[in-house]
Design a protein around this motif. Structure first.
Motif, PDB file in Angstrom:
ATOM      1  N   ILE A 195      -4.439   6.965   3.374  1.00  0.00           N
ATOM      2  CA  ILE A 195      -3.474   7.264   2.305  1.00  0.00           C
ATOM      3  C   ILE A 195      -3.778   8.641   1.714  1.00  0.00           C
ATOM      4  N   ASP A 196      -5.077   8.955   1.536  1.00  0.00           N
ATOM      5  CA  ASP A 196      -5.482  10.280   1.047  1.00  0.00           C
ATOM      6  C   ASP A 196      -4.917  11.378   1.945  1.00  0.00           C
ATOM      7  N   GLU A 197      -5.123  11.190   3.242  1.00  0.00           N
ATOM      8  CA  GLU A 197      -4.673  12.185   4.211  1.00  0.00           C
ATOM      9  C   GLU A 197      -3.170  12.409   4.102  1.00  0.00           C
ATOM     10  N   TYR A 198      -2.429  11.306   4.047  1.00  0.00           N
ATOM     11  CA  TYR A 198      -0.969  11.410   3.984  1.00  0.00           C
ATOM     12  C   TYR A 198      -0.516  12.080   2.686  1.00  0.00           C
ATOM     13  N   CYS A 199      -1.085  11.637   1.556  1.00  0.00           N
ATOM     14  CA  CYS A 199      -0.653  12.164   0.259  1.00  0.00           C
ATOM     15  C   CYS A 199      -1.016  13.640   0.097  1.00  0.00           C
TER      16      CYS A 199
ATOM     17  N   LEU B  90       0.830  -1.203   0.000  1.00  0.00           N
ATOM     18  CA  LEU B  90       0.000   0.000   0.000  1.00  0.00           C
ATOM     19  C   LEU B  90       0.866   1.255   0.000  1.00  0.00           C
ATOM     20  N   ALA B  91       1.963   1.212   0.791  1.00  0.00           N
ATOM     21  CA  ALA B  91       2.853   2.371   0.859  1.00  0.00           C
ATOM     22  C   ALA B  91       3.727   2.488  -0.384  1.00  0.00           C
ATOM     23  N   ARG B  92       3.810   1.429  -1.152  1.00  0.00           N
ATOM     24  CA  ARG B  92       4.578   1.451  -2.404  1.00  0.00           C
ATOM     25  C   ARG B  92       3.696   1.967  -3.555  1.00  0.00           C
ATOM     26  N   ILE B  93       2.452   1.466  -3.643  1.00  0.00           N
ATOM     27  CA  ILE B  93       1.571   1.787  -4.763  1.00  0.00           C
ATOM     28  C   ILE B  93       0.744   3.055  -4.492  1.00  0.00           C
ATOM     29  N   ARG B  94       0.320   3.222  -3.236  1.00  0.00           N
ATOM     30  CA  ARG B  94      -0.536   4.341  -2.830  1.00  0.00           C
ATOM     31  C   ARG B  94      -1.823   4.377  -3.670  1.00  0.00           C
ATOM     32  N   PRO B  95      -2.633   3.307  -3.606  1.00  0.00           N
ATOM     33  CA  PRO B  95      -3.838   3.208  -4.448  1.00  0.00           C
ATOM     34  C   PRO B  95      -4.877   4.268  -4.075  1.00  0.00           C
ATOM     35  N   SER B  96      -5.705   4.620  -5.039  1.00  0.00           N
ATOM     36  CA  SER B  96      -6.678   5.696  -4.846  1.00  0.00           C
ATOM     37  C   SER B  96      -8.116   5.214  -4.809  1.00  0.00           C
ATOM     38  N   SER B  97      -8.373   3.922  -5.023  1.00  0.00           N
ATOM     39  CA  SER B  97      -9.757   3.439  -5.050  1.00  0.00           C
ATOM     40  C   SER B  97      -9.819   1.988  -4.604  1.00  0.00           C
ATOM     41  N   LEU B  98     -11.019   1.547  -4.228  1.00  0.00           N
ATOM     42  CA  LEU B  98     -11.217   0.154  -3.826  1.00  0.00           C
ATOM     43  C   LEU B  98     -10.864  -0.795  -4.960  1.00  0.00           C
ATOM     44  N   ALA B  99     -11.153  -0.384  -6.189  1.00  0.00           N
ATOM     45  CA  ALA B  99     -10.837  -1.239  -7.335  1.00  0.00           C
ATOM     46  C   ALA B  99      -9.335  -1.487  -7.424  1.00  0.00           C
ATOM     47  N   LYS B 100      -8.538  -0.478  -7.048  1.00  0.00           N
ATOM     48  CA  LYS B 100      -7.079  -0.615  -7.119  1.00  0.00           C
ATOM     49  C   LYS B 100      -6.543  -1.564  -6.041  1.00  0.00           C
TER      50      LYS B 100
ATOM     51  N   ASP C 207       2.315  11.597  -5.058  1.00  0.00           N
ATOM     52  CA  ASP C 207       1.510  11.029  -6.143  1.00  0.00           C
ATOM     53  C   ASP C 207       0.890   9.705  -5.724  1.00  0.00           C
ATOM     54  N   ARG C 208      -0.249   9.386  -6.366  1.00  0.00           N
ATOM     55  CA  ARG C 208      -0.964   8.139  -6.092  1.00  0.00           C
ATOM     56  C   ARG C 208      -0.756   7.146  -7.233  1.00  0.00           C
ATOM     57  N   ASP C 209      -1.240   5.938  -7.032  1.00  0.00           N
ATOM     58  CA  ASP C 209      -1.327   4.895  -8.064  1.00  0.00           C
ATOM     59  C   ASP C 209      -0.009   4.686  -8.806  1.00  0.00           C
ATOM     60  N   GLN C 210       1.021   4.362  -8.034  1.00  0.00           N
ATOM     61  CA  GLN C 210       2.309   4.050  -8.635  1.00  0.00           C
ATOM     62  C   GLN C 210       2.255   2.657  -9.256  1.00  0.00           C
ATOM     63  N   ALA C 211       3.198   2.372 -10.129  1.00  0.00           N
ATOM     64  CA  ALA C 211       3.221   1.067 -10.812  1.00  0.00           C
ATOM     65  C   ALA C 211       3.271  -0.051  -9.797  1.00  0.00           C
TER      66      ALA C 211
END
Length: 739
Positions: free
Chosen positions: A608-612, A575-585, A618-622
């Motif tokens: 994650i929203d709060e931290y970012c 989670l801390a690597r990808i930083r997803p933005s949605s439940l689908a992710k 940035d969110r949704d990393q590879a």
């Protein structure tokens, strides 16, 4: 005649494929895993088909899924036999948090709680029931279960069945009646450590019918092993703990007194720590264990009584403040680290007094098993003092072959032990001293003579007049004692009799004549990071990881469950690597099943929203991390000399003779030479036809392990040749990729 039972039968042949497909669906939807680990699928298939089985998977290998998944696939209720209440509670908590109907019955519950569980079982609401062997075997429980559709029995910690095992429990022997009382229910035994002798005994004692025996790989590649000589134990323990701030760790001590002293000393330095040993009250032990599991403290200091009762996946280090009494115990205790598959560190601080401490304890125990226990203790001492790759030594002890020449995850392979340049001459000095002492004195006295001690016993015996007196005075007593222990571990010396007198073995006498081989080491001042440690943190935003860890602790505390039950460290790092933005992710993250995604997913996304937002991140990393670049080989003087000879066209044999080195060492120099020179043609060292065959096998391989290549070539080509061609092929592929 066996009594009748409503136990459910196995899946029919026509439905077996469908059942296995269902197992894969359950694995993904409940646990969030898209595939089984090695041997898990075979074990699951046996349970689904109703064939008795014995499964040996090292700690962290995923034994529990082998019976939990099929329990949700088969009709009826599965009964899991487990030795400790705390272990049962942890597993039931984890299952419940995954949406699985699981329950346990134990002595800590009220009668109303037990009646409620019984009613749920009668209504068919419970899929997995956990019981201790003592409760299961009572007449009341057996009568109750005979009226319930039982799918199968899973015997956890099955080594407790065997008198040959390292943790024999007589109450486990009674479990053999399960095959008689429930003839339609299969029985499956699971354990982390069991030799062939123990495996055979388990199958016999449980009365298993033609069991399928599955033995996994004993290697734990994510663990970094270090065997460290005692040189100020308390300071060493503090040093290792400081390398893991805020992370969970276990410190094992031999005695209760040492547990209390170590725990108090660590608390005095600000470490969040609690003790655990059999001298504490049941309530205090339980409270301290719960505090550790729920991450209210970081460190638990314990005797070996602690460990089997925990199912904590994110222990990042295990420190042994003394040598365990057997390699089986060490494998299981150190295996408490890194059960989530992430990198973890195992440090064993040992000294010559450990063997004596254990011997005194064993002498006061079961004398019938004393000789076998001493043999196990001596094997453990040899491991501590050995100079062989720790991963290889552990795997080979359990009868398996280790097919890598460098594990990159132990003090030996990381180069933290400096090899003595002329070990034969040094050994001759030590062995000569033992001979001059007429093989009548122990290691302590021998050290004093070699280091020139003015101890009264040395002077009174006239040993200051010996030619070997003071011969190693510049090396220090600790180093000399280490070398003596290493000579013992390599069978050049033995310690015999009541006074543990040193005597030369036949190979020791050959060494005294300058014949044979020996390896002696000094402790290096450097400490290296293993590849496993670097890889598991690659791309992870550590500040975000800590932010999510705090949320996990809060949620676990609110629910009264261990933190890892919410999400394991591996999930938090992803989670801390990808930083997803949605439940689908979240669906693609291994370890997040449907139930947990629905229950916790949005909470973690909000965090994650709060931290970012606060950090403009940035969110949704590879998905997935890029492996770190490999560090270039740093040649020493010997490898540079070998490289020069290889450039001149000399063969491995010729280089070995010229440098007076073992062929295995020269092959290592050759590997470094091929890497440094980026050589792509193996023909100077491997026949062209053989090289072509090896290359084809390498290109067809699914991974980089050498054993499958060796087997694919009918075991007719040496590992050395396979390594040479493999190195050249890597250089070739690397060059083509860069073009």
């Amino acid at each position: 005649m066996s009594p009748s039972s409503p136990s459910t039968g196995p899946a029919s042949d026509s439905s077996s494929t469908e059942s296995l497909e269902r197992a894969h669906q359950v694995l993904e939807s409940v646990w969030g895993y898209d595939s089984f680990r090695p041997l898990q699928e075979e074990a699951v298939r046996d349970v689904i088909h109703g064939r008795d089985s014995l499964v040996v998977l090292p700690t962290g290998g995923g034994k529990s899924l082998c019976y939990q998944v099929p329990a949700l696939v088969r009709d009826g209720m599965a009964v899991v036999v487990s030795p400790l209440i705390s272990l049962m509670k942890d597993q039931v908590d984890a299952l419940t948090n995954n949406g699985v109907a699981a329950a346990l019955v134990n002595s800590t519950q009220t009668n109303d709680q037990k009646r409620e569980t019984a009613d749920r079982i009668r209504r068919g609401e419970i899929k997995i029931l956990y019981l201790a062997p003592e409760r299961l075997l009572t007449a009341k429980t057996m009568d109750f279960l005979r009226g319930v559709p039982i799918s199968f029995f899973a015997i956890d910690e099955a080594h407790c069945v065997s008198n040959w095992g390292h943790d024999f429990r007589p109450e486990y022997r009674g479990l053999r009646v399960l095959k008689e009382q429930f003839p339609n229910a299969s029985v499956h035994a699971f354990t982390a450590t069991a030799s062939q002798l123990v495996r055979d005994d388990i199958a016999e004692q449980l009365n298993l019918e033609n069991p399928h025996v599955l033995v996994g790989n004993f290697d734990r590649p994510n663990l970094t092993y270090r065997m460290v000589r005692n040189a100020g134990k308390m300071n060493q323990i503090q040093h290792f703990i400081q390398k893991h701030p805020g992370e969970s760790g276990v410190v094992y001590c031999i005695t209760r007194k040492e547990v209390e002293q170590t725990s108090a000393a660590l608390a005095g330095t600000g470490v969040r720590v609690l003790p655990y040993h059999a001298g504490l009250s049941d309530e205090e032990r339980q409270s301290n264990q719960e505090a550790f599991i729920q991450e209210k403290v970081d460190v638990i200091v314990a005797t070996v009584a602690f460990g089997m009762g925990i199912d904590k996946s994110n222990v990042r280090y295990v420190i042994h403040a003394g040598m365990p009494k057997s390699i089986e115990h060490y494998q299981q205790e150190s295996g408490r680290a890194g059960r989530d598959g992430l990198a973890a560190e195992c440090v064993l601080i040992h000294g010559p007094g450990d063997v004596m401490s254990w011997k005194r304890i064993l002498e006061n125990g079961d004398r019938n098993n004393f000789d076998a226990a001493m043999q196990s203790l001596n094997s453990m001492a040899a491991l501590c003092n050995g100079v062989h790759c720790r991963h290889a030594a552990l795997v080979e002890y359990f009868g398996q072959e280790y097919d890598a020449d460098n594990c990159n995850a132990c003090d030996v392979c990381l180069g933290e032990l400096d090899v003595v340049e002329d070990p034969i001459t040094l050994s001759q000095k030590i062995l000569s001293c033992v001979v001059r002492l007429k093989e009548r004195y122990g290691a302590g006295h021998t050290v004093k003579v070699l280091t020139g001690s003015r101890d009264q016993k040395v002077l009174q015996a006239g040993h200051d007049e010996l030619s070997t007196y003071g011969l190693l005075s510049n090396d220090g007593a600790a180093a000399v004692r280490t070398w003596i222990d290493q000579l013992i571990s390599q069978n050049h010396l033995v310690s015999v009799g009541e006074y543990h007198s040193l005597r030369l073995t036949p190979s020791g006498r050959e060494l005294l004549r300058g014949e044979g081989q020996v390896s002696l080491t000094r402790v290096a001042t450097r400490s290296s990071a293993s590849n496993a440690g670097r890889d598991s943190w690659e791309g992870v935003d550590r500040a975000l990881f800590d932010h999510l860890r705090a949320l996990r602790s809060q949620l676990a505390s609110e629910r009264g469950v261990p933190a890892y039950v919410i999400f394991g460290d591996a999930v938090l790092r992803e989670l801390a690597r990808i930083r997803p933005s949605s439940l689908a992710k979240l669906e693609g993250i291994r370890g997040i099943g449907e139930h947990k995604r629905n229950e916790f997913g949005q909470l973690f996304l909000d965090s994650i929203d709060e931290y970012c937002d606060q950090t403009s991140t940035d969110r949704d990393q590879a998905n997935g991390s890029v492996p770190p670049p490999k560090m270039p080989v740093q040649p020493n003087a010997a490898s540079m000399q070998a490289a020069s000879l290889f450039r001149e066209g000399h063969s491995v044999d010729e280089v070995a003779q010229r440098m007076d080195r073992a062929e295995s060492t020269v092959h290592k120099y050759l590997g470094e030479f091929i890497q440094l020179e980026k050589i792509t043609d193996p023909s100077p060292w491997v026949d062209t036809d053989e090289a072509a065959a090896i290359r084809s096998a390498l290109m067809a391989a699914e991974d980089e392990r050498l054993r499958p290549i060796y087997e694919a070539l009918d075991e007719k080509v040496s590992y050395e040749k396979i390594r040479i061609v493999s190195s050249c092929l890597k250089n070739e592929l690397s060059a083509s990729n860069s073009e």
